[in-house]
Scaffold this active site. Structure first.
Site, mmCIF file in Angstrom:
data_model
loop_
_atom_site.group_PDB
_atom_site.id
_atom_site.type_symbol
_atom_site.label_atom_id
_atom_site.label_comp_id
_atom_site.label_asym_id
_atom_site.label_seq_id
_atom_site.Cartn_x
_atom_site.Cartn_y
_atom_site.Cartn_z
ATOM 1 N N HIS A 20 -6.194 -3.867 1.010
ATOM 2 C CA HIS A 20 -7.243 -2.892 1.817
ATOM 3 C C HIS A 20 -8.168 -2.924 3.443
ATOM 4 C CE1 HIS A 20 -6.828 -0.207 -1.285
ATOM 5 N NE2 HIS A 20 -6.864 -0.462 -1.727
ATOM 6 N N ASP A 113 -13.572 2.996 2.852
ATOM 7 C CA ASP A 113 -11.676 3.303 2.112
ATOM 8 C C ASP A 113 -12.190 3.742 1.185
ATOM 9 O OD1 ASP A 113 -10.503 2.572 0.585
ATOM 10 O OD2 ASP A 113 -9.733 0.861 1.025
ATOM 11 N N THR A 135 -5.845 4.464 1.926
ATOM 12 C CA THR A 135 -4.707 3.268 2.114
ATOM 13 C C THR A 135 -3.626 3.904 1.763
ATOM 14 O OG1 THR A 135 -5.694 2.045 0.393
ATOM 15 C CG2 THR A 135 -6.505 1.161 2.392
ATOM 16 N N GLN A 334 3.456 -12.669 5.915
ATOM 17 C CA GLN A 334 4.548 -11.793 5.606
ATOM 18 C C GLN A 334 5.110 -11.135 6.849
ATOM 19 O OE1 GLN A 334 4.489 -9.903 2.394
ATOM 20 N NE2 GLN A 334 4.427 -7.744 2.511
ATOM 21 N N TRP A 352 2.191 -0.410 -0.541
ATOM 22 C CA TRP A 352 1.684 0.338 0.561
ATOM 23 C C TRP A 352 2.073 -0.667 2.062
ATOM 24 C CZ3 TRP A 352 4.864 3.010 2.941
ATOM 25 C CH2 TRP A 352 4.692 4.549 3.745
ATOM 26 N N ASN A 353 1.136 -1.330 2.335
ATOM 27 C CA ASN A 353 1.401 -2.282 3.712
ATOM 28 C C ASN A 353 2.322 -2.707 3.690
ATOM 29 O OD1 ASN A 353 -1.771 -2.059 4.724
ATOM 30 N ND2 ASN A 353 -2.085 -1.853 2.137
ATOM 31 N N GLU A 357 4.723 -2.417 6.211
ATOM 32 C CA GLU A 357 5.659 -3.399 7.294
ATOM 33 C C GLU A 357 6.823 -3.247 7.424
ATOM 34 O OE1 GLU A 357 2.939 -6.789 5.464
ATOM 35 O OE2 GLU A 357 1.725 -5.788 6.405
ATOM 36 N N ASP A 373 0.273 2.801 -6.983
ATOM 37 C CA ASP A 373 1.555 3.703 -5.763
ATOM 38 C C ASP A 373 2.631 3.341 -5.730
ATOM 39 O OD1 ASP A 373 0.275 1.965 -4.776
ATOM 40 O OD2 ASP A 373 -0.111 3.094 -2.774
ATOM 41 N N GLN A 374 3.368 2.221 -6.273
ATOM 42 C CA GLN A 374 4.135 1.390 -5.805
ATOM 43 C C GLN A 374 4.955 2.387 -6.291
ATOM 44 O OE1 GLN A 374 2.978 -2.207 -8.016
ATOM 45 N NE2 GLN A 374 1.349 -2.022 -6.926
HETATM 46 N N1 UDP Z 1 0.748 -10.697 2.318
HETATM 47 C C1 UDP Z 1 0.774 -11.649 3.180
HETATM 48 N N2 UDP Z 1 1.465 -13.441 2.527
HETATM 49 C C2 UDP Z 1 1.858 -13.038 1.548
HETATM 50 C C3 UDP Z 1 2.447 -11.865 0.529
HETATM 51 C C4 UDP Z 1 1.286 -10.549 1.149
HETATM 52 O O1 UDP Z 1 0.226 -11.718 3.866
HETATM 53 O O2 UDP Z 1 2.317 -14.063 1.296
HETATM 54 C C5 UDP Z 1 0.129 -9.364 3.137
HETATM 55 C C6 UDP Z 1 1.246 -7.920 3.191
HETATM 56 O O3 UDP Z 1 1.308 -8.151 4.718
HETATM 57 C C7 UDP Z 1 0.239 -6.840 3.047
HETATM 58 C C8 UDP Z 1 -0.345 -7.355 1.719
HETATM 59 O O4 UDP Z 1 -0.765 -8.979 2.068
HETATM 60 O O5 UDP Z 1 -0.705 -6.538 4.332
HETATM 61 C C9 UDP Z 1 -0.185 -6.520 0.615
HETATM 62 O O6 UDP Z 1 -0.695 -5.391 0.115
HETATM 63 P P1 UDP Z 1 0.103 -4.292 -0.296
HETATM 64 O O7 UDP Z 1 -0.013 -3.060 -0.038
HETATM 65 O O8 UDP Z 1 1.977 -4.845 0.343
HETATM 66 O O9 UDP Z 1 0.239 -5.076 -1.949
HETATM 67 P P2 UDP Z 1 -0.954 -5.175 -2.802
HETATM 68 O O10 UDP Z 1 -1.485 -6.600 -2.172
HETATM 69 O O11 UDP Z 1 -1.861 -4.169 -2.716
HETATM 70 O O12 UDP Z 1 -0.643 -4.994 -4.315
#
Ligand code: UDP
Length: 455
Positions: A20, A113, A135, A334, A352-353, A357, A373-374
């Site tokens: 977020h 948010d 988000t 990432q 979602w991020n 990405e 939401d996955q």
């Molecule tokens: N991410 C990162 N390094 C990692 C794993 C994840 O920087 O080793 C970042 C990724 O780029 C994304 C965020 O963490 O921006 C994860 O967001 P996402 O919505 O995919 O999943 P959540 O963590 O909310 O389940």
């Protein structure tokens, strides 16, 4: 709003989680590039963990969720966390606004948010412009909207499910709170609550882009004015217009960046599977074991992010035994990893991020969704965007090693590999176009700015 040399001072308020903070932080940077001053306020605990560095245009400040020493982990349960956060968060957000009030740059816009509608109430009490920031995808938001308004009755008794603007959905494609009734009630309440006051917000922003979900956006826009402004991925990976914007810059976990780059740079193009389950998911021991054996059995190199809290679930001696075939790290950059030529596919939890990405960087995916939401994101990337496959889950809730190996092979070298790559490239091009000057998201950002300036 009175005319100022700068566009205004925006306070961005993310829900306290990596997934977020990243999009709101990036959106703040975009607004700075449009002449605004921006402040990102995180909880005190997150601020102390991430130690963000303020710059002239983008600053960091804090509010409190009532758990300054440990965040979520300090709370008895998530319901208690949310209740206390609303009470303490509202009070400390008001304090923050007051603190800035008598400075040269008082806050005149709050982008909150959508998980935190408390912020709109506070903004309105101070007569400040308040914009909700969603988000999740438009499709997921629209499903939650339907439930919130009683248009989609739960539990769902007949399938497939038809929602205007969305593909036909099976139960397993729905967000997990809906497909598994009674699961995570506090989170479910929160995602429905996003719509408790969204009609009173001065603007509603969504981290997606028009070309990705045109039907869903057209359909939902009939009941709620939406501005898709994504993807909120650092500019370096898309339009390259924002200076020094090549990273989110804030990490809740310790990075192993150079280790990953050095290792990836020794591997041939398209030869490595990258695996990550994001910042929140916690896998069962059995699931970790199945993944580990699948990776060991497959012929491809792999880079696997296993958070410190998950490491004990790896089979004994796994890291020693894989040798140079695999690299296990606790956290990585990432975006840097996904953009490395050595990466052939991304086995993802479909957060979602992460999904956005991968789409933005043109990387095909294997989906192993866990919750929230996955599952819906996986449905979209397999059947709508056609950039990968979704692994089948057994009755015991586990994705078994043979299935993981099969899915990886399918995306890395199967018959459909070329199609996945071609489609992934198409979405990358469209993502770049959307956020570049004159693109759909860029125009929506301008519309947001003018809405605010003329308010
Ligand atoms: N991410 C990162 N390094 C990692 C794993 C994840 O920087 O080793 C970042 C990724 O780029 C994304 C965020 O963490 O921006 C994860 O967001 P996402 O919505 O995919 O999943 P959540 O963590 O909310 O389940």
């Amino acid at each position: 709003m009175e005319n100022k040399a700068y566009g205004g001072h925006v306070l961005a308020l993310p829900y306290p989680g990596q997934g977020h903070i990243n999009p709101l932080l990036q959106f703040s940077k975009r607004l700075v590039s449009k002449g605004f001053k921006a402040t990102l306020a995180t909880t005190l605990f997150i601020h102390n963990t991430m130690k963000p560095q303020s710059s002239v245009s983008l600053q960091f400040d804090t509010m409190s969720d009532g758990y300054d020493e440990g965040g979520f982990t300090q709370a008895e349960n998530i319901q208690e966390y949310h209740t206390r956060m609303v009470a303490i968060g509202s009070k400390t957000l008001a304090d923050l606004i007051i603190k800035h009030k008598n400075t040269a740059n008082p806050i005149d816009c709050i982008i909150y948010d959508s998980f935190l509608p408390l912020a709109l109430e506070v903004a309105k009490n101070f007569g400040i412009f308040g914009a909700a920031f969603f988000t999740q995808t438009c499709a997921v938001n629209f499903i939650h909207y339907q439930v919130h308004r009683g248009l989609l009755k739960l539990p769902i008794t007949s399938t497939p499910i038809s929602i205007p603007g969305l593909p036909v959905l099976e139960l397993g494609d729905m967000p997990s709170y809906i497909s598994v009734p009674g699961s995570y009630p506090a989170y479910f309440e929160m995602v429905l609550n996003q719509f408790s006051s969204s009609d009173k917000a001065d603007a509603v922003l969504v981290n997606t882009f028009y070309e990705l979900e045109p039907e869903a956006l057209d359909s939902m826009s009939k009941v709620c004015q939406l501005l898709p402004i994504g993807p909120t991925v650092p500019s370096f990976y898309l339009d390259k217009c924002l200076e020094n914007d090549n990273d989110y810059g804030l990490n809740l976990f310790v990075l192993d960046s150079s280790v990953c780059n050095n290792w990836l740079n020794t591997k041939p193009e398209g030869s490595v599977v990258y695996l990550s389950f994001g910042s929140m998911a916690s896998l069962s021991n059995k699931q970790m074991e199945e993944l580990a054996f699948a990776l060991k059995g497959s012929k491809f190199y792999f880079l696997w992010v296993v958070k410190a809290s998950e490491e004990a679930k790896l089979p004994e001696k796994f890291v020693e035994e894989i040798g140079n075939k695999g690299l296990v790290v606790q956290w990585c950059s990432q975006l840097e990893v996904l953009s490395n030529k050595a990466i052939g596919c991304f086995l993802t939890h479909c957060g979602w991020n992460s999904t956005l990405e991968a789409l933005s960087l043109g990387v095909p995916m294997v989906g192993v969704p866990q919750w929230t939401d996955q599952t819906t994101n996986a449905k979209y990337f397999r059947d709508v965007w056609k950039v990968g496959v979704r692994a089948k889950v057994c009755e015991n809730g586990i994705v078994e090693r043979e299935e993981i190996e099969f899915c990886i092979k399918e995306v890395m070298e199967g018959e459909r590999r070329k199609d996945f790559q071609k489609n992934a490239k198409k979405w990358r091009d469209l993502a770049i176009k959307a956020i570049s000057e004159g693109g759909s998201s860029d125009k929506n950002i301008d519309e947001f700015v003018s809405k605010f300036i003329n308010s």
